[in-house]
Structure formats: C-alpha cells, structure tokens
Design a protein around this motif. Sequence first.
Motif, PDB file in Angstrom:
ATOM      1  N   PHE A 133       0.783  -1.285  -0.203  1.00  0.00           N
ATOM      2  CA  PHE A 133       0.120  -0.187  -0.019  1.00  0.00           C
ATOM      3  C   PHE A 133       0.953   1.205   0.031  1.00  0.00           C
ATOM      4  O   PHE A 133       0.622   2.224  -0.655  1.00  0.00           O
ATOM      5  CB  PHE A 133      -0.811   0.029   1.066  1.00  0.00           C
ATOM      6  N   GLU A 134       2.002   1.249   0.988  1.00  0.00           N
ATOM      7  CA  GLU A 134       2.786   2.342   1.074  1.00  0.00           C
ATOM      8  C   GLU A 134       3.608   2.632  -0.495  1.00  0.00           C
ATOM      9  O   GLU A 134       3.730   3.727  -0.713  1.00  0.00           O
ATOM     10  CB  GLU A 134       3.897   2.142   2.117  1.00  0.00           C
ATOM     11  N   ARG A 135       3.862   1.560  -1.084  1.00  0.00           N
ATOM     12  CA  ARG A 135       4.647   1.522  -2.570  1.00  0.00           C
ATOM     13  C   ARG A 135       3.507   2.208  -3.405  1.00  0.00           C
ATOM     14  O   ARG A 135       3.953   3.153  -4.073  1.00  0.00           O
ATOM     15  CB  ARG A 135       5.225   0.243  -2.722  1.00  0.00           C
ATOM     16  N   GLN A 136       2.372   1.709  -3.494  1.00  0.00           N
ATOM     17  CA  GLN A 136       1.291   2.211  -4.481  1.00  0.00           C
ATOM     18  C   GLN A 136       1.167   3.847  -4.186  1.00  0.00           C
ATOM     19  O   GLN A 136       1.282   4.476  -4.889  1.00  0.00           O
ATOM     20  CB  GLN A 136       0.123   1.768  -3.980  1.00  0.00           C
ATOM     21  N   GLN A 137       0.987   4.155  -2.690  1.00  0.00           N
ATOM     22  CA  GLN A 137       1.034   5.724  -2.505  1.00  0.00           C
ATOM     23  C   GLN A 137       2.133   6.722  -2.921  1.00  0.00           C
ATOM     24  O   GLN A 137       2.120   7.713  -3.563  1.00  0.00           O
ATOM     25  CB  GLN A 137       0.877   5.844  -0.854  1.00  0.00           C
ATOM     26  N   TRP A 138       3.459   5.888  -2.772  1.00  0.00           N
ATOM     27  CA  TRP A 138       4.692   6.683  -3.211  1.00  0.00           C
ATOM     28  C   TRP A 138       4.788   6.512  -4.694  1.00  0.00           C
ATOM     29  O   TRP A 138       4.966   7.821  -5.285  1.00  0.00           O
ATOM     30  CB  TRP A 138       5.596   5.812  -2.680  1.00  0.00           C
TER      31      TRP A 138
ATOM     32  N   LEU B  51       2.196   6.846  -6.651  1.00  0.00           N
ATOM     33  CA  LEU B  51       1.144   7.872  -7.160  1.00  0.00           C
ATOM     34  C   LEU B  51       1.693   9.203  -6.914  1.00  0.00           C
ATOM     35  O   LEU B  51       1.434  10.341  -7.823  1.00  0.00           O
ATOM     36  CB  LEU B  51      -0.231   7.560  -6.342  1.00  0.00           C
ATOM     37  N   GLU B  52       2.256   9.414  -5.706  1.00  0.00           N
ATOM     38  CA  GLU B  52       2.868  10.904  -5.475  1.00  0.00           C
ATOM     39  C   GLU B  52       3.910  11.304  -6.453  1.00  0.00           C
ATOM     40  O   GLU B  52       4.014  12.430  -6.742  1.00  0.00           O
ATOM     41  CB  GLU B  52       3.297  10.814  -3.912  1.00  0.00           C
TER      42      GLU B  52
END
Length: 207
Positions: free
Chosen positions: A128-133, A135-136
């Motif tokens: 999830f954190e990788r996805q957020q990173w 996306l950002e």
Amino acid sequence: MRSLLVIYNPATAKERKAATASKTHLPETVMRSCGYAVTTADTEESARKLVAEADAAILHLPIPEIGAWSAKLLQWKTIPLLWWCSETTATLSVEACEDRIMTDGVISSSMQPAEIHWSLHFGAKMCFERQQWQLERQQLLSKIEERKWIDIAKGILCEIKNISEAEAYDILRKQAMNERKRMVDVAASIVNVYNLLQEQKLGRTKR
C-alpha cells in the motif's frame, strides 16, 4: 488476505518435484497449513489467469528473476509480492545479494504460522505504501512537466510581446479561463504553434 499465488521457475520447479514425496517445505504446503488457499503457476500464461483471484504473490524464484516477474504481475494486478527464501533460491541468488529487488517481504519454511501471518500483514502494508509513493511520484512528475510547458510558454510570450513574466503568466491564466482549459494545455498549444512557425521560418531561410 486468504488467497495466495506461488510463482515457480524451471529451477524451483525441480525442487518442487524433488520435494513432492515429503511436501514438507513446499511453499503451497506450508501456506496451506497456515490456513491460506494457494494456487501455483510456472508460466506467464498461467500466472496471468490466476493472479486475478490472489491477494498476494509468493515468488519462489532466484533474486535475479524477481524484477521481471514483479513487473509482469503488477501490470496485471497490484498485490503484495513476497520472496520465498529456500535453499534453492538462496543458492541461486548468491551473486545477486547487492541487487535492488522490488518485494514487500520475505517468507521461508522455517517460519512459524504467526511469523508468516505477520510477514504477509506487513507485506500488504508495504504494498500500500509503495502504491502511495508511486502515485505521489507520478503526480510530482506531472506537475514538473506542466511547470516546464508553462515556463516555456511564458518565455515565448515575453519575447514576442516584450512583457514581464508576471504579465505573461496573467495572459496564460486568462486565456485558460476564457477557453475553459487547463493552463498547461494553453501553454502547450502556444509552444507547439511557436515551434511550428520557427520551423517554417527556418525552411524558408534555407531556400
């Protein structure tokens, strides 16, 4: 997280066949004993079909092959990716210990059920954190690209109209409002038209 997909390659498939009699250390056997539903794939075609129903993928592969498989799996579905560290995969990965790999965790047959559950839990969080990173990062790169077009367009307006950057920015903003477009789209149009005119001018000069 209940359904897992185990990915094999030819080398680890041999390990799988050799362990068929005891089945003690096979990823699917270990994970099923912990209460997970497990499917296996050793080809791209089978993995593509099975990943749709999986909550996570376990890569029973040497480290040098993880990058390519990770890229394929994440094209089909965003799921946590965990490396299965066995005697075979560890031996085949000795020279790749400094390689950068994209996984969300490591699992081995020596782990207890509670350790495996927590590894999967933290793997899901890492995913999830990788996805957020990502996306950002995409949003930041998009903003940088937009800023580039706007700055180039401002420079063109300053040159043509002999005005300040602030005035050029106001022209872009007002034109975007009037045309109900984004400023970057207006800026890109100005840059493209200007480049086209310059090319035509250069062509006439050469003649």
